[in-house]
Enzyme design. Structure first.
Site, PDB file in Angstrom:
ATOM      1  CG  PHE A 151      53.790  35.817  61.434  1.00 48.25           C
ATOM      2  CD1 PHE A 151      54.102  36.486  60.250  1.00 48.25           C
ATOM      3  CD2 PHE A 151      53.250  34.539  61.345  1.00 48.25           C
ATOM      4  CE1 PHE A 151      53.878  35.891  59.017  1.00 48.25           C
ATOM      5  CE2 PHE A 151      53.025  33.939  60.126  1.00 48.25           C
ATOM      6  CZ  PHE A 151      53.335  34.616  58.947  1.00 48.25           C
TER       7      PHE A 151
ATOM      8  CE  LYS B 253      52.191  35.013  72.899  1.00 47.72           C
ATOM      9  NZ  LYS B 253      53.133  35.033  71.737  1.00 47.72           N
TER      10      LYS B 253
ATOM     11  CD  GLU C  60      56.435  33.271  69.503  1.00 50.01           C
ATOM     12  OE1 GLU C  60      55.390  33.941  69.410  1.00 50.01           O
ATOM     13  OE2 GLU C  60      56.445  32.035  69.696  1.00 50.01           O
ATOM     14  NE  ARG C  61      57.017  32.491  64.027  1.00 45.95           N
ATOM     15  CZ  ARG C  61      56.063  31.720  63.562  1.00 45.95           C
ATOM     16  NH1 ARG C  61      55.163  32.207  62.718  1.00 45.95           N
ATOM     17  NH2 ARG C  61      55.983  30.469  63.933  1.00 45.95           N
TER      18      ARG C  61
ATOM     19  CB  SER D 141      47.758  28.181  63.021  1.00 43.86           C
ATOM     20  OG  SER D 141      48.254  27.843  64.296  1.00 43.86           O
TER      21      SER D 141
ATOM     22  CB  CYS E 124      43.677  34.963  57.928  1.00 44.66           C
ATOM     23  SG  CYS E 124      42.832  36.506  58.219  1.00 44.66           S
TER      24      CYS E 124
ATOM     25  CD  GLU F 119      46.217  29.235  56.866  1.00 43.61           C
ATOM     26  OE1 GLU F 119      46.579  28.726  57.937  1.00 43.61           O
ATOM     27  OE2 GLU F 119      45.673  30.358  56.802  1.00 43.61           O
TER      28      GLU F 119
HETATM   29  P1  NAD Z   1      50.360  30.681  65.336  1.00 43.06           P
HETATM   30  O1  NAD Z   1      49.141  29.898  65.653  1.00 43.06           O
HETATM   31  O2  NAD Z   1      51.640  29.934  65.146  1.00 43.06           O
HETATM   32  O3  NAD Z   1      50.669  31.744  66.488  1.00 43.06           O
HETATM   33  C1  NAD Z   1      49.681  32.645  66.956  1.00 43.06           C
HETATM   34  C2  NAD Z   1      49.957  32.968  68.418  1.00 43.06           C
HETATM   35  O4  NAD Z   1      49.879  31.766  69.186  1.00 43.06           O
HETATM   36  C3  NAD Z   1      51.336  33.567  68.669  1.00 43.06           C
HETATM   37  O5  NAD Z   1      51.228  34.606  69.602  1.00 43.06           O
HETATM   38  C4  NAD Z   1      52.135  32.393  69.217  1.00 43.06           C
HETATM   39  O6  NAD Z   1      53.130  32.791  70.144  1.00 43.06           O
HETATM   40  C5  NAD Z   1      51.084  31.547  69.922  1.00 43.06           C
HETATM   41  N1  NAD Z   1      51.395  30.110  69.873  1.00 43.06           N
HETATM   42  C6  NAD Z   1      52.051  29.441  68.878  1.00 43.06           C
HETATM   43  N2  NAD Z   1      52.134  28.135  69.178  1.00 43.06           N
HETATM   44  C7  NAD Z   1      51.519  27.964  70.373  1.00 43.06           C
HETATM   45  C8  NAD Z   1      51.282  26.822  71.200  1.00 43.06           C
HETATM   46  N3  NAD Z   1      51.688  25.597  70.846  1.00 43.06           N
HETATM   47  N4  NAD Z   1      50.613  27.002  72.347  1.00 43.06           N
HETATM   48  C9  NAD Z   1      50.191  28.226  72.722  1.00 43.06           C
HETATM   49  N5  NAD Z   1      50.397  29.345  71.972  1.00 43.06           N
HETATM   50  C10 NAD Z   1      51.042  29.214  70.809  1.00 43.06           C
HETATM   51  O7  NAD Z   1      50.012  31.576  64.058  1.00 43.06           O
HETATM   52  P2  NAD Z   1      50.997  32.486  63.204  1.00 43.06           P
HETATM   53  O8  NAD Z   1      51.903  31.614  62.398  1.00 43.06           O
HETATM   54  O9  NAD Z   1      51.604  33.535  64.034  1.00 43.06           O
HETATM   55  O10 NAD Z   1      49.931  33.203  62.232  1.00 43.06           O
HETATM   56  C11 NAD Z   1      49.478  32.643  61.032  1.00 43.06           C
HETATM   57  C12 NAD Z   1      48.133  31.973  61.199  1.00 43.06           C
HETATM   58  O11 NAD Z   1      47.178  32.901  61.718  1.00 43.06           O
HETATM   59  C13 NAD Z   1      47.543  31.501  59.878  1.00 43.06           C
HETATM   60  O12 NAD Z   1      46.979  30.233  60.082  1.00 43.06           O
HETATM   61  C14 NAD Z   1      46.487  32.534  59.557  1.00 43.06           C
HETATM   62  O13 NAD Z   1      45.443  32.086  58.727  1.00 43.06           O
HETATM   63  C15 NAD Z   1      45.991  32.851  60.919  1.00 43.06           C
HETATM   64  N6  NAD Z   1      45.297  34.139  60.962  1.00 43.06           N
HETATM   65  C16 NAD Z   1      43.957  34.129  61.149  1.00 43.06           C
HETATM   66  C17 NAD Z   1      43.255  35.324  61.158  1.00 43.06           C
HETATM   67  C18 NAD Z   1      41.776  35.345  61.383  1.00 43.06           C
HETATM   68  O14 NAD Z   1      41.255  36.407  61.754  1.00 43.06           O
HETATM   69  N7  NAD Z   1      41.070  34.253  61.196  1.00 43.06           N
HETATM   70  C19 NAD Z   1      43.947  36.525  60.983  1.00 43.06           C
HETATM   71  C20 NAD Z   1      45.335  36.493  60.804  1.00 43.06           C
HETATM   72  C21 NAD Z   1      46.006  35.284  60.807  1.00 43.06           C
END
Ligand code: NAD
Length: 499
Positions: free
Chosen positions: A149, A173, A176-177, A226, A281, A384
């Site tokens: 998101f 994909k 969804e937020r 994450s 991140c 985090e």
């Molecule tokens: P998230 O892991 O909750 O979601 C990321 C994606 O995964 C979304 O599209 C979501 O729909 C999907 N998803 C969520 N739960 C899932 C599950 N159980 N099974 C399969 N798919 C699932 O992350 P977020 O809250 O959207 O983003 C924040 C996180 O992203 C933070 O931890 C941040 O550090 C990280 N991030 C990392 C980078 C990097 O390049 N390392 C960059 C930006 C954000």
């Protein structure tokens, strides 16, 4: 209320699963739209159509594909304000920060305008008697991008631009937020001349993700989110024989040496710690001053700066430093972690827990919080937080500060503030973190380098964007050719352009 769609074969398509997620306005806590959550059948249909479209797209010469990127870049520039507003409306970040989100994605599109140079392969003339060798980079076919998101424009662009300019079709994909920016970018790609079906935006949650991971036609998965989900996706994708690069969470440390310009260090910490409500991140979440004097002097400088921060909705324009966090659950989790820091003995110097804004009482705002005397056993250090909370861990020496950074399980970004080139150089060489800043707090590399963390911040082999992206989104084929000598035919004398 708006009902959003998927974007399939160049047009908006309503969801048929009957499942939806609410898209919130984080500044007010109100539902502003609902987004369809794709079923595995909808996903399979989008993939089949993408596979069909990819055949012609993959066979289109790289320069023609690059021209689509050129038009796409121009359209992004033309629609910069509109795209930034879309980002801010669903994410909550300020408009200038929304523009930064679009801009850092656009820069990757700009590099992809030069994709033909990255794809031209290698050649060995006369590798043996009458033998030549050449390697070509060919598209993988259909690939998928799954994005978080917190950068609704930048990260989808990091995925789609390299994948598409390499000749693949992509299933994107988005989170969804914050799904609307991806849908708008897909429209702009169509306007730029991308053939229908080459980019399919499929909205969804875990069901859609699992369908991607198990779909046999999808060759590669690029994920950002994450760490637990990154690890899960990497395992399942790899187990299904897919190429995967999965970028995860972070806990970024900034070391402040006694010789650093402490005013500049404090400014950098406030921007990098609290910008975008700490939901980056590459946010700095741990300040690591070396020596008690440095630590005390830093607190003296940080506190007035933090107390001055203005928190509010993006609609307040330039008058706001950062906005709300993404969900009520996130707001409550952050407040809970601050409670745990107090209970575990850290010194809460600035407390943002009770922050409230008149007219926005239901928004997901968290005031800025600053902890001193944090230790590595505390939850606020281990987790985090992904919120506007800065922790200070005091250390006695440079070696202690380096060890703390290196012992942390995450390895996305880090920074050092110092006036000494030798210390900075030593730090950059030894630290086990993927992106390092020297007197630079958020060292997100430019788009012609590459982005990626180490340790639990990334799973897979290659980084995002830059030269690594062209490797990730293509496979190499190497031809060894021998032509037996014979009668030479007459030459071709007409100078013809390539088709
Ligand atoms: P998230 O892991 O909750 O979601 C990321 C994606 O995964 C979304 O599209 C979501 O729909 C999907 N998803 C969520 N739960 C899932 C599950 N159980 N099974 C399969 N798919 C699932 O992350 P977020 O809250 O959207 O983003 C924040 C996180 O992203 C933070 O931890 C941040 O550090 C990280 N991030 C990392 C980078 C990097 O390049 N390392 C960059 C930006 C954000």
């Amino acid at each position: 209320m708006d009902e959003l769609s998927h974007y399939i074969n160049g047009r908006h398509v309503k969801g048929t699963s009957g499942r939806f997620a609410d898209v919130m306005n984080p500044a007010t806590g109100e539902v502003q739209a609902r987004v369809p959550l794709a079923s595995s059948d909808e996903l399979a249909d989008a993939v089949a159509k993408a596979a069909e479209a990819q055949k012609a797209w993959g066979a289109t010469n790289p320069q023609r594909r690059a021209r689509v990127m050129m038009k796409f870049g121009a359209l992004i520039n033309e629609h910069m304000d509109e795209l930034a507003e879309l980002v801010s409306r669903e994410h909550g970040k300020t408009l200038p920060d929304g523009k930064g989100d679009v801009q850092r994605g656009l820069e990757v599109v700009e590099v992809c305008m030069g994709a033909p140079a990255m794809l031209k392969g290698e050649y060995t003339d006369d590798g043996g008697p009458g033998i030549d060798l050449y390697s070509m980079r060919q598209p993988l076919g259909v690939v998928a991008g799954i994005t978080p998101f917190n950068f609704p424009a930048m990260i989808p662009l990091w995925k789609m631009a390299p994948a598409i300019s390499c000749g693949n079709a992509m299933i994107l994909k988005p989170s969804e937020r914050c799904p609307s920016t991806s849908l708008r970018l897909a429209e702009l790609l169509t306007e730029a001349g991308l053939p229908d079906g080459v980019l399919q935006v499929v909205n969804g949650d875990k069901d859609a993700v699992d369908a991607i991971l198990d779909n046999e036609m999808i060759q590669a998965v690029g994920f950002v989110g994450s760490t637990p989900i990154a690890q899960y996706i990497y395992g399942r994708a790899a187990n299904n024989g897919k190429r995967a690069q999965c970028f995860g969470g972070a806990k970024n440390h900034m070391i402040i040496m006694p010789d650093a310009d402490l005013d500049k260090a404090a400014d950098a910490l406030v921007g990098a710690g609290f910008g975008a409500a700490g939901e980056r991140c590459m946010a700095i979440s741990v300040a690591v001053p070396v020596g008690a004097e440095t630590a005390d002097a830093l607190v003296e400088r940080l506190v007035p700066r933090i107390e001055k921060l203005k928190v509010g909705p993006y609609t307040a324009g330039e008058d706001v430093d950062y906005g709300p966090v993404i969900t009520r659950a996130s707001q409550e989790r952050i407040r809970g972690l601050i409670d745990s820091g107090v209970a575990q003995g850290a010194d809460l110097v600035v407390d943002g827990r009770d922050f409230s804004l008149q007219g926005y009482e239901n928004g997901y705002f968290v005031g800025p919080s600053f902890f001193d005397k944090v230790t590595p056993e505390m939850d606020i250090y281990k987790e985090e937080i992904f919120g506007p909370v800065l922790s200070q861990v005091r250390t006695e020496s440079y070696e202690d500060a380096l060890k703390l950074t290196m012992d942390n399980p995450y390895g996305n970004g880090t920074a050092i503030f110092t006036a000494d080139g030798d210390t900075a150089r030593d730090f950059a060489h030894r630290v086990n973190v993927g992106m390092v800043g020297i007197n630079f707090p958020i060292p997100v590399p430019l788009s012609y380098h590459t982005f990626g963390g180490w340790k639990k911040s990334a799973f897979g082999d290659l980084n995002q964007y830059g030269p690594d992206a062209f490797r990730f989104y293509t496979k190499t084929k190497t031809v060894t050719a021998r032509w037996f000598s014979g009668i030479k035919e007459g030459g071709e004398f007409n100078f013809k352009p390539m088709d």
